[in-house]
Design an enzyme around this catalytic site. Sequence first.
Site, mmCIF file in Angstrom:
data_model
loop_
_atom_site.group_PDB
_atom_site.id
_atom_site.type_symbol
_atom_site.label_atom_id
_atom_site.label_comp_id
_atom_site.label_asym_id
_atom_site.label_seq_id
_atom_site.Cartn_x
_atom_site.Cartn_y
_atom_site.Cartn_z
ATOM 1 C CB CYS A 52 15.410 -21.217 -12.834
ATOM 2 S SG CYS A 52 13.704 -21.135 -13.418
ATOM 3 N NE ARG A 129 9.724 -21.964 -10.064
ATOM 4 C CZ ARG A 129 10.729 -21.416 -10.744
ATOM 5 N NH1 ARG A 129 11.748 -22.173 -11.118
ATOM 6 N NH2 ARG A 129 10.717 -20.135 -11.063
#
Length: 215
Positions: A52, A129
């Site tokens: 991330c 995601r």
Amino acid sequence: MTDTSQAPQMPRLNEPAPAFDAPTTDGRKTLADYKGKWLVLFSHPADFTPVCTTEFIGFAKRQDDFAAMNTALLGLSIDSVHSHIAWMLNIKQNFGVEIGFPIIADLNMKVAQSYGMIQPGASDTAAVRATFIIDPEGVLRAMVYYPMNAGRSVDEIYRLLVALQTADANKCAMPENWKPGDQVIVPPPATPEAAEARAGEGYNTVDWYFSTRAL
């Protein structure tokens, strides 16, 4: 019979994007706040995680490019505002990159669930995601999902955004991996008469259904 009671709600392309009103690192934000702009809304599993972090650095480095296309960036994870702020400061300190866009603190998972970001096969408590491109009228135009262990391509999301905007402006379609300067696809004819006439219309025509042109 398959139990669908726990299946994630999924938004649909070319329909209004799910409305939201949520706390962020830049105060409360609603979908209506972005009317008149394109919006890239993207979720990540958790703050202070390595994949991330690379993605947020990637988005931050391209933020000016998105802004030049009348596009705002908005992140999201199921973490608190304080966690987001601490992570943003950590990225700035350790990587020298400032995160200049807000991040939704979706502790109640309301936004994540409305956008289908919660995938039980991956996690019941973390957003996968997911990336959503929403147009200036609030219509969902594209969505892309990535697994937990593979980072997305910010370059591809930007390319897709530019392709959508260019297709809208020029009433055309885009071939595989289209980039500015490439030829675009002319919509195929809808009648036999139009198909017979296509070869003489001045396009780069391979066959009646496949023609391209320069912009």
